[in-house]
Design an enzyme around this catalytic site. Sequence first.
Site, PDB file in Angstrom:
ATOM      1  N   GLU A   1       0.979  -1.368  -0.166  1.00  0.00           N
ATOM      2  CA  GLU A   1      -0.111  -0.095   0.131  1.00  0.00           C
ATOM      3  C   GLU A   1       0.711   0.986   0.067  1.00  0.00           C
ATOM      4  O   GLU A   1       1.862   0.836   1.196  1.00  0.00           O
ATOM      5  CB  GLU A   1      -1.532   0.180   1.056  1.00  0.00           C
ATOM      6  CG  GLU A   1      -1.881   1.131   1.527  1.00  0.00           C
ATOM      7  CD  GLU A   1      -2.455   1.405   2.320  1.00  0.00           C
ATOM      8  OE1 GLU A   1      -3.095  -0.011   2.952  1.00  0.00           O
ATOM      9  OE2 GLU A   1      -3.481   2.180   2.732  1.00  0.00           O
TER      10      GLU A   1
ATOM     11  N   LYS B   1       3.838   0.280   9.070  1.00  0.00           N
ATOM     12  CA  LYS B   1       3.844   1.745   8.667  1.00  0.00           C
ATOM     13  C   LYS B   1       3.671   2.784   9.491  1.00  0.00           C
ATOM     14  O   LYS B   1       4.085   3.479   9.668  1.00  0.00           O
ATOM     15  CB  LYS B   1       3.581   1.422   7.382  1.00  0.00           C
ATOM     16  CG  LYS B   1       4.074   0.619   6.107  1.00  0.00           C
ATOM     17  CD  LYS B   1       3.730   1.272   4.752  1.00  0.00           C
ATOM     18  CE  LYS B   1       2.639  -0.138   5.141  1.00  0.00           C
ATOM     19  NZ  LYS B   1       2.455   0.006   3.262  1.00  0.00           N
TER      20      LYS B   1
ATOM     21  N   ARG C   1       5.534 -12.969   9.906  1.00  0.00           N
ATOM     22  CA  ARG C   1       6.729 -11.851   9.246  1.00  0.00           C
ATOM     23  C   ARG C   1       7.558 -11.338   9.773  1.00  0.00           C
ATOM     24  O   ARG C   1       8.075 -12.198  10.646  1.00  0.00           O
ATOM     25  CB  ARG C   1       5.481 -10.197   9.817  1.00  0.00           C
ATOM     26  CG  ARG C   1       4.370 -10.238   9.371  1.00  0.00           C
ATOM     27  CD  ARG C   1       3.580  -8.732  10.091  1.00  0.00           C
ATOM     28  NE  ARG C   1       3.525  -7.186   9.706  1.00  0.00           N
ATOM     29  CZ  ARG C   1       3.545  -6.384   9.469  1.00  0.00           C
ATOM     30  NH1 ARG C   1       2.191  -7.092   8.230  1.00  0.00           N
ATOM     31  NH2 ARG C   1       3.857  -5.488   8.911  1.00  0.00           N
TER      32      ARG C   1
HETATM   33  P1  ATP Z   1       1.203  -1.873   8.274  1.00  0.00           P
HETATM   34  O1  ATP Z   1       2.231  -1.711   8.632  1.00  0.00           O
HETATM   35  O2  ATP Z   1       0.747  -0.441   7.197  1.00  0.00           O
HETATM   36  O3  ATP Z   1      -0.188  -2.336   8.082  1.00  0.00           O
HETATM   37  P2  ATP Z   1       2.473  -3.012   6.268  1.00  0.00           P
HETATM   38  O4  ATP Z   1       3.796  -3.398   6.731  1.00  0.00           O
HETATM   39  O5  ATP Z   1       1.246  -4.928   6.509  1.00  0.00           O
HETATM   40  O6  ATP Z   1       1.899  -2.283   6.940  1.00  0.00           O
HETATM   41  P3  ATP Z   1       1.787  -3.180   2.909  1.00  0.00           P
HETATM   42  O7  ATP Z   1       1.814  -2.356   2.110  1.00  0.00           O
HETATM   43  O8  ATP Z   1       0.491  -4.136   3.581  1.00  0.00           O
HETATM   44  O9  ATP Z   1       2.177  -2.822   4.514  1.00  0.00           O
HETATM   45  O10 ATP Z   1       2.677  -4.567   3.223  1.00  0.00           O
HETATM   46  C1  ATP Z   1       3.199  -5.619   1.470  1.00  0.00           C
HETATM   47  C2  ATP Z   1       3.135  -6.628   1.780  1.00  0.00           C
HETATM   48  O11 ATP Z   1       4.372  -6.640   2.920  1.00  0.00           O
HETATM   49  C3  ATP Z   1       1.919  -7.399   2.543  1.00  0.00           C
HETATM   50  O12 ATP Z   1       2.333  -8.185   1.581  1.00  0.00           O
HETATM   51  C4  ATP Z   1       2.645  -7.627   3.730  1.00  0.00           C
HETATM   52  O13 ATP Z   1       2.725  -9.232   3.871  1.00  0.00           O
HETATM   53  C5  ATP Z   1       4.723  -7.883   3.039  1.00  0.00           C
HETATM   54  N1  ATP Z   1       5.294  -7.067   4.860  1.00  0.00           N
HETATM   55  C6  ATP Z   1       4.940  -6.325   6.519  1.00  0.00           C
HETATM   56  N2  ATP Z   1       5.361  -6.442   6.941  1.00  0.00           N
HETATM   57  C7  ATP Z   1       6.461  -7.563   6.605  1.00  0.00           C
HETATM   58  C8  ATP Z   1       7.083  -7.784   7.448  1.00  0.00           C
HETATM   59  N3  ATP Z   1       7.739  -7.065   8.522  1.00  0.00           N
HETATM   60  N4  ATP Z   1       7.596  -9.490   6.977  1.00  0.00           N
HETATM   61  C9  ATP Z   1       6.803  -9.365   6.099  1.00  0.00           C
HETATM   62  N5  ATP Z   1       6.312  -9.430   5.266  1.00  0.00           N
HETATM   63  C10 ATP Z   1       6.104  -7.883   5.257  1.00  0.00           C
END
Ligand code: ATP
Length: 561
Positions: A38, A274, A264
């Site tokens: 996003e 974020k 994650r």
């Molecule tokens: P927010 O913190 O705003 O929820 P987010 O970090 O999940 O956002 P996105 O833009 O939705 O951000 O993430 C894009 C992709 O990255 C998603 O498919 C999410 O699963 C993956 N992702 C985000 N954070 C992690 C992490 N710490 N480890 C592995 N994958 C991640």
Amino acid sequence: MASAAAGVEAGRDFIRDIIDADIAAGRASEVVTRFPPEPNGYLHIGHAKAIWLNFGVAQEYGGRCHLRFDDTNPIREEQEYIDAIKRDVHWLGCDWGRHLYYASDYFDQLYDWAEHLIRAGKAYVDDLPAEEMRAMRGSLTEPGRNSPYRDRSVAENLDLFRRMRAGEFLNGARVLRAKIDMAAGNMNLRDPVLYRILHAAHPRTGTKWSIYPTYDFAHGQSDAIEGVTHSLCSLEFEDHRPLYEWLIDNLPVPSRPRQYEFARLNLAYTVLSKRVLTRLVRDGHVTGWDDPRMPTLAGLRRRGVPAAAIRDFVQRVGVARANSIVDIAMLEHSIREVLNKTAPRRMAVLRPLKLVIANYPEGASEMLDAVNNPEDPAAGTRKIPFGRELYVEHDDFMEHPPKTFFRLSPGREVRLRYAYFVTCRKAVKNAAGEVIELICSYDPATRGGNAADGRKVRATLHWVAAAHAVPAEIRLYHPLFSRPEPEIAADFAAELNPTSLEILSESCIEPALAAATPGESVQFERQGYFCLDPDSIPGRLVFNRTVGLRDNWARVRAAGA
Ligand code: ATP
Ligand code: MG
């Protein structure tokens, strides 16, 4: 696509096992994945794990990986983030080729599908205020209750939904909900919201829409439109999977993606959310998204971390279904592995103490040969100036050393790297009793660093010639948070490490470093890996410490093995 640093095999994990099984059973003939950020912030090292998994899997199976912006919330999304995300994915070494997509490209299709659900009696317009809707959703132990608007006719729903689209109603006045089951055990199936009214301009569709699909309504359908075969996402989406499947089952979508969830990445002393990273930037706790203390890819890059080190790290971490917290030492280990092979060695004195060689001819100087990288003979040698007055590291001197300290102290002989043996004769102090200068003597017969008579010294120190020293500011970084698992409440300022940035403004570096360019990594001998920061201006060079030399991870591993 780039490869991870040498020495790490392509990972085997449960995701790859699933894909193997899908191919063997004929459930999939090609592998199409996507990375769906996003655009509401910069990418961080957790995203690097998801990026490397999605692009890596696609490459290994001869498939393709899309970059798709999930841009369904215009209020939080900005073009700056879209540009930064593209830059960072490329920097990491991944290439989406022509497969760049935006959920907003599908707004027309998604709208048609929403009407399709209404016509099938599977979606309705709800006028309940948000708080009431929330209250009627029930809880994990209590079923929800049906909205009084749930049984509106198809005609009324269509009319209201079209008027929502036409912009007739205020933000929040109505929503479109799926009609599933208010008593479902899975809360995500209790008539989730599919569309909300939002009179907001979108970075890509401008003011065309005054309603926007929710992430849940856009996500799975976007995958289906693109022919994504394996929708890989983090564990928090596991509970959403039944909803995605319900939507796919009830819509005339062109393909059926399968979703698999992985854990994650969590890093000690680090927050990878974020929302929190945005607060750090907005509230001025850091200088920006690329502050070298930030776990963002932009921050890590500015700090001097090579993309190859991040690839090596996420590959070592691997992909699993269980949540865990990774030690920062493991990331630092990957950084050293890469930089040790590539970074030229230079001498820099972080906290200078003057050293005068009393028996060295006054006004004289000479050039000595220094090795650029002992790990890489092709890197050659360079000349470094030597003279009567030098700077050495303040903590390489102790007036009353303990038994284990072999560096400078009165009467002690040490080697100055690439130069001579010197013996400390006297420490000069200021009125406050602080040591401000060392008077030494040198042995001219030890030029190059070895004694003809074979006598040994137990320490070799780095130094810079005073007459040729270039002044520099050196920034040392420590974790942004004080505790390994920071507690993120509404006000997390108390969790921040007050000394995460340490600035040394009196440092001096050897003249060869004056030609450094931003982003280029060097090893300051005995200190660590550093790189020039873009804040540098002529006459005022600024270096970031990427990582120190001491490898705690290797020790942790050795102790644990
Ligand atoms: P927010 O913190 O705003 O929820 P987010 O970090 O999940 O956002 P996105 O833009 O939705 O951000 O993430 C894009 C992709 O990255 C998603 O498919 C999410 O699963 C993956 N992702 C985000 N954070 C992690 C992490 N710490 N480890 C592995 N994958 C991640
Ligand atoms: Mg998310």
